[in-house]
Design a protein around this motif. Structure first.
Motif, mmCIF file in Angstrom:
data_model
loop_
_atom_site.group_PDB
_atom_site.id
_atom_site.type_symbol
_atom_site.label_atom_id
_atom_site.label_comp_id
_atom_site.label_asym_id
_atom_site.label_seq_id
_atom_site.Cartn_x
_atom_site.Cartn_y
_atom_site.Cartn_z
ATOM 1 N N GLU A 80 -0.351 9.936 6.883
ATOM 2 C CA GLU A 80 -0.314 10.295 5.462
ATOM 3 C C GLU A 80 0.346 11.666 5.288
ATOM 4 O O GLU A 80 1.194 11.859 4.416
ATOM 5 C CB GLU A 80 -1.750 10.330 4.952
ATOM 6 C CG GLU A 80 -1.868 10.225 3.473
ATOM 7 C CD GLU A 80 -3.326 10.347 3.067
ATOM 8 O OE1 GLU A 80 -4.183 9.674 3.701
ATOM 9 O OE2 GLU A 80 -3.591 11.141 2.151
ATOM 10 N N GLU A 112 1.989 1.710 -3.567
ATOM 11 C CA GLU A 112 0.935 2.297 -4.421
ATOM 12 C C GLU A 112 0.811 3.799 -4.220
ATOM 13 O O GLU A 112 0.549 4.548 -5.155
ATOM 14 C CB GLU A 112 -0.417 1.642 -4.096
ATOM 15 C CG GLU A 112 -0.658 0.370 -4.891
ATOM 16 C CD GLU A 112 -1.713 -0.507 -4.229
ATOM 17 O OE1 GLU A 112 -2.648 0.051 -3.614
ATOM 18 O OE2 GLU A 112 -1.576 -1.745 -4.318
ATOM 19 N N LYS A 113 1.011 4.241 -2.956
ATOM 20 C CA LYS A 113 0.885 5.681 -2.668
ATOM 21 C C LYS A 113 2.158 6.449 -3.002
ATOM 22 O O LYS A 113 2.245 7.652 -2.777
ATOM 23 C CB LYS A 113 0.602 5.870 -1.172
ATOM 24 C CG LYS A 113 -0.825 5.499 -0.784
ATOM 25 C CD LYS A 113 -1.109 5.949 0.639
ATOM 26 C CE LYS A 113 -1.540 4.766 1.467
ATOM 27 N NZ LYS A 113 -1.369 4.861 2.887
ATOM 28 N N SER A 136 0.835 -1.204 0.000
ATOM 29 C CA SER A 136 0.000 0.000 0.000
ATOM 30 C C SER A 136 0.876 1.263 0.000
ATOM 31 O O SER A 136 0.558 2.258 -0.668
ATOM 32 C CB SER A 136 -1.005 -0.087 1.155
ATOM 33 O OG SER A 136 -0.938 0.993 1.991
ATOM 34 N N LEU A 137 2.011 1.219 0.696
ATOM 35 C CA LEU A 137 2.939 2.367 0.642
ATOM 36 C C LEU A 137 3.473 2.544 -0.780
ATOM 37 O O LEU A 137 3.610 3.663 -1.282
ATOM 38 C CB LEU A 137 4.111 2.146 1.604
ATOM 39 C CG LEU A 137 3.793 2.346 3.086
ATOM 40 C CD1 LEU A 137 4.878 1.727 3.958
ATOM 41 C CD2 LEU A 137 3.650 3.827 3.422
ATOM 42 N N THR A 183 -4.679 9.605 8.927
ATOM 43 C CA THR A 183 -4.528 10.897 8.251
ATOM 44 C C THR A 183 -3.206 11.544 8.661
ATOM 45 O O THR A 183 -2.449 12.054 7.835
ATOM 46 C CB THR A 183 -5.698 11.845 8.624
ATOM 47 O OG1 THR A 183 -6.898 11.146 8.415
ATOM 48 C CG2 THR A 183 -5.678 13.117 7.816
ATOM 49 N N THR A 224 4.145 11.805 5.913
ATOM 50 C CA THR A 224 4.946 11.399 4.753
ATOM 51 C C THR A 224 5.287 12.623 3.911
ATOM 52 O O THR A 224 6.419 12.813 3.479
ATOM 53 C CB THR A 224 4.141 10.450 3.834
ATOM 54 O OG1 THR A 224 3.337 9.635 4.626
ATOM 55 C CG2 THR A 224 5.015 9.656 2.916
ATOM 56 N N GLN A 225 4.270 13.449 3.688
ATOM 57 C CA GLN A 225 4.494 14.633 2.847
ATOM 58 C C GLN A 225 5.412 15.626 3.544
ATOM 59 O O GLN A 225 6.276 16.238 2.929
ATOM 60 C CB GLN A 225 3.158 15.276 2.507
ATOM 61 C CG GLN A 225 2.265 14.335 1.717
ATOM 62 C CD GLN A 225 0.927 14.964 1.396
ATOM 63 O OE1 GLN A 225 0.852 16.137 1.095
ATOM 64 N NE2 GLN A 225 -0.133 14.177 1.466
ATOM 65 N N ALA A 253 4.901 6.117 -1.354
ATOM 66 C CA ALA A 253 5.537 6.490 -0.078
ATOM 67 C C ALA A 253 6.470 5.404 0.442
ATOM 68 O O ALA A 253 6.926 5.476 1.582
ATOM 69 C CB ALA A 253 4.460 6.789 0.959
#
Ligand code: NAI
Length: 315
Positions: A302, A55-56, A52-53, A299, A305-306, A58
Motif C-alpha cells: 500500500e 477502488e483504492k 480493489s486497486l 501494508t 503505491t504512494q 491505485a
C-alpha cells in the motif's frame, strides 16, 4: 493502446502480476498453466485485485478494471498460447530442469516474431536456451516483487540473443510503464541480486559480530541509506555528496572506502552458520511474527503505491 497478444506461462504470484501490468497497458493477455485449478484461482484473484486497486485509486493504466480484466483469458494448451503471440513472459517455478523442459517444448512451437522472456531471479538465459533453434528469441526479463509497484526490470541476454529481441523487450517494458535496465552480457545474480547480496552479507556480518541488533541494522537502511536510495542510485548519491561531484567524492573518500573494505572479511556461510541464522530469525520474528507477515506485506504494498507516485513527481 495495443491489441497485440502477450502470452504468460505460469499463473502463480509473478505470472498474475505480469498479467495485470500487460492488461493495464491494453495488451491482450493469455495465461497458460499446467494446472486448470491454478488458472481459475488466478482469474478470480485477478478480478478481485483489479477492482480493489480501482477502488483504492491505485489501478494502473487508462482503462477501467473491468475492461482490463476482459483482456485476460486462459488456456491449458501451449500451442494455443504461442499462436500469434508477440511476446511470452515465462513464470514457472525456479527449477532449472523444469525451465529446460519447458523451453524445449516452446522451441517446437514458437513463431518467428515471438520473444520469450523468463522471470527467473537466478538462472542465466544460456542455461536453458543453448542448443535451441529459437535461442536468438530468448532472454531474461527479471522483475522485482511486487512488480505492480516496483518498476525495475532487468533484461539479460544470452550470448546469442538477438539485439532486436533485446530492443523489443526494452520497448515493451517501457510501454507498460516499467523501468528496464539492460545488462550488456549475462552474469550470475544479474545486477540486483549481486548488489542485494553484498548488502545482505555485510548486514549478516554486523549481526554475527554482535555490533548491531537486527532492528538496528535494518534501520541503517530503512531510516538512512534507503531514503536516499529510494530517489537516487549510489553513484548519483556520491556525485551530490562532494562539492566537485563524483570524481571529487572518490578523491576525498576513496582511501577510506578501500581501508574499510579491506576489513570486511570472509563471505558469510549463511547455510552453515546456524547460530547467526537462528539469532536473526528470532529477532526478526519478534519484530514481525510469522502470522503477521501477510498483513505486513499488504501494508508495504500500500505504501509502495504512494511512494511510486511521489517518485514519479521527483522524476
Ligand atoms: P509460483 O509458484 O507462485 O507460480 C508458478 C506457477 O507455474 C504455478 O501456477 C504452477 O502451476 C505453474 N507451473 C508449474 N509448472 C508449469 C509448467 N510446466 N508449465 C506451465 N506452468 C507451470 O512461482 P512465482 O513466485 O510466481 O515464480 C515464478 C518465476 O518468477 C520464478 O522463475 C521466480 O524465480 C521468478 N520471480 C519470483 C519472484 C517472487 O518474489 N516470487 C520475484 C521475481 C522473479
Amino acid at each position: 493502446m495495443s491489441s497485440q497478444k502477450i502470452g504468460i506461462v505460469g499463473s502463480g504470484l509473478i505470472g498474475r502480476a505480469w498479467a495485470m501490468l500487460f492488461a493495464a497497458a491494453g495488451y491482450r493477455v493469455q495465461l497458460y498453466d499446467i494446472l486448470e485449478s491454478q488458472l481459475s484461482t488466478a482469474l478470480q484473484e485477478l478480478d478481485r485485485d483489479l477492482h480493489s486497486l480501482e477502488e483504492k485509486g491505485a489501478l494502473r493504466g487508462k482503462i477501467r478494471a473491468s475492461e482490463q480484466f476482459a483482456l485476460i483469458e486462459v488456456t491449458t494448451r501451449l500451442e494455443e498460447l504461442t499462436r500469434q503471440a508477440v511476446y511470452i513472459q515465462e513464470c514457472v517455478p525456479e527449477i532449472l530442469d523444469l525451465k529446460k523442459s519447458l523451453y524445449s517444448q516452446l522451441d517446437e512451437l514458437l513463431e518467428e516474431q515471438t520473444v520469450v522472456a523468463s522471470s527467473t531471479s537466478t538462472f542465466m538465459p544460456s542455461l536453458y536456451s543453448e542448443g535451441l533453434k529459437r535461442r536468438q528469441q530468448i532472454l531474461v526479463a527479471h522483475p522485482l516483487n511486487p512488480p505492480y509497484f516496483i518498476p525495475l526490470v532487468e533484461i539479460v541476454p544470452a550470448p546469442w540473443t538477438s539485439p532486436s529481441a533485446v530492443e523489443r523487450t526494452h520497448d515493451l517494458m517501457l510501454s507498460l510503464g516499467q523501468r528496464p535496465v539492460t545488462l550488456k552480457k549475462e552474469i550470475q545474480g544479474f545486477a540486483t541480486n549481486r548488489i542485494q547480496y553484498a548488502i545482505l552479507n555485510e548486514v549478516w556480518r554486523l549481526v554475527a559480530s554482535d555490533i548491531l541488533s537486527v532492528a538496528d541494522v535494518d534501520r541503517v537502511l530503512s531510516q538512512g541509506l534507503g531514503l536516499r536510495y529510494a530517489l537516487l542510485g549510489s553513484l548519483e548519491t556520491a556525485h551530490l555528496n562532494a562539492p566537485g561531484g563524483v570524481a571529487d567524492y572518490f578523491k576525498r573518500f576513496g582511501g577510506e572506502i578501500s581501508a574499510v573494505s579491506a576489513t570486511y572479511g570472509e563471505t558469510p556461510n549463511t547455510q552453515e552458520d546456524r547460530e547467526t541464522l537462528e539469532e536473526i530469525a528470532r529477532q526478526c520474528e519478534q519484530l514481525v511474527p510469522l502470522e503477521n507477515l501477510e498483513e505486513r506485506r499488504a501494508t508495504r504494498d500500500e505504501f509502495l503505491t504512494q511512494l511510486a507516485r511521489l517518485k514519479k513527481q521527483f522524476e
